[in-house]
Motif scaffolding. Structure first.
Motif, PDB file in Angstrom:
ATOM      1  N   LEU A  17       0.800  -1.230   0.000  1.00 59.74           N
ATOM      2  CA  LEU A  17       0.000   0.000   0.000  1.00 59.74           C
ATOM      3  C   LEU A  17       0.830   1.275   0.000  1.00 59.74           C
ATOM      4  O   LEU A  17       0.288   2.354   0.195  1.00 59.74           O
ATOM      5  N   THR A  18       2.126   1.174  -0.228  1.00 61.60           N
ATOM      6  CA  THR A  18       2.929   2.374  -0.368  1.00 61.60           C
ATOM      7  C   THR A  18       2.503   3.076  -1.655  1.00 61.60           C
ATOM      8  O   THR A  18       2.500   2.475  -2.721  1.00 61.60           O
ATOM      9  N   PRO A  19       2.111   4.362  -1.570  1.00 60.48           N
ATOM     10  CA  PRO A  19       1.599   5.060  -2.760  1.00 60.48           C
ATOM     11  C   PRO A  19       2.609   5.066  -3.906  1.00 60.48           C
ATOM     12  O   PRO A  19       3.772   5.383  -3.715  1.00 60.48           O
ATOM     13  N   GLY A  27      -4.856   9.278  -8.175  1.00 61.44           N
ATOM     14  CA  GLY A  27      -3.700   9.533  -9.015  1.00 61.44           C
ATOM     15  C   GLY A  27      -3.555  11.003  -9.344  1.00 61.44           C
ATOM     16  O   GLY A  27      -4.421  11.820  -9.051  1.00 61.44           O
ATOM     17  N   ASN A  28      -2.452  11.368  -9.959  1.00 58.80           N
ATOM     18  CA  ASN A  28      -2.222  12.759 -10.335  1.00 58.80           C
ATOM     19  C   ASN A  28      -3.082  13.174 -11.520  1.00 58.80           C
ATOM     20  O   ASN A  28      -3.548  14.305 -11.584  1.00 58.80           O
ATOM     21  N   HIS A  29      -3.300  12.264 -12.473  1.00 58.42           N
ATOM     22  CA  HIS A  29      -4.050  12.594 -13.674  1.00 58.42           C
ATOM     23  C   HIS A  29      -5.305  11.743 -13.845  1.00 58.42           C
ATOM     24  O   HIS A  29      -6.177  12.082 -14.631  1.00 58.42           O
ATOM     25  N   GLN A  30      -5.399  10.618 -13.134  1.00 63.83           N
ATOM     26  CA  GLN A  30      -6.538   9.713 -13.210  1.00 63.83           C
ATOM     27  C   GLN A  30      -6.918   9.309 -11.789  1.00 63.83           C
ATOM     28  O   GLN A  30      -6.107   9.442 -10.867  1.00 63.83           O
ATOM     29  N   ASN A  36       3.329   4.254 -10.973  1.00 65.67           N
ATOM     30  CA  ASN A  36       3.863   5.502 -11.515  1.00 65.67           C
ATOM     31  C   ASN A  36       5.021   6.042 -10.702  1.00 65.67           C
ATOM     32  O   ASN A  36       5.692   6.972 -11.124  1.00 65.67           O
ATOM     33  N   MET A  37       5.272   5.478  -9.493  1.00 59.53           N
ATOM     34  CA  MET A  37       6.389   5.852  -8.615  1.00 59.53           C
ATOM     35  C   MET A  37       6.387   7.336  -8.252  1.00 59.53           C
ATOM     36  O   MET A  37       7.422   7.912  -7.983  1.00 59.53           O
ATOM     37  N   LYS A  38       5.230   7.977  -8.276  1.00 60.88           N
ATOM     38  CA  LYS A  38       5.071   9.359  -7.832  1.00 60.88           C
ATOM     39  C   LYS A  38       3.945   9.377  -6.816  1.00 60.88           C
ATOM     40  O   LYS A  38       3.069   8.526  -6.818  1.00 60.88           O
ATOM     41  N   THR A  39       3.952  10.365  -5.937  1.00 66.91           N
ATOM     42  CA  THR A  39       2.921  10.423  -4.918  1.00 66.91           C
ATOM     43  C   THR A  39       2.569  11.863  -4.600  1.00 66.91           C
ATOM     44  O   THR A  39       3.247  12.787  -5.022  1.00 66.91           O
TER      45      THR A  39
END
Length: 68
Positions: A17-19, A27-30, A36-39
């Motif tokens: 569950l690590t983002p 998500g950032n766009h969805q 995506n390795m971004k949070t």
């Protein structure tokens, strides 16, 4: 014999569950993004709530035990 359910479940849930590792809510766009390795801060909060609820489900409600 020691009950290993709590540490095993906690570590497994934390890893899954690590983002941004497997999925990110929101998500950032969805609404849901995969690997995506971004949070973001909101994503961290959502994943923390899901982590806490699942941990309570397994340890408090279902009383899962693993004896070794």
């Amino acid at each position: 014999m020691k009950d290993w359910a709590a540490p095993i479940i906690a570590v497994a849930l934390f890893a899954f569950l690590t983002p941004g590792v497997l999925f990110q809510l929101p998500g950032n766009h969805q609404p849901v993004e995969v690997v995506n390795m971004k949070t973001s801060f909101i994503s961290i909060l959502v994943h923390a709530v899901i982590y806490g609820l699942l941990l309570m489900l397994f340890l408090v409600i279902l009383h899962v035990h693993i004896y070794v």
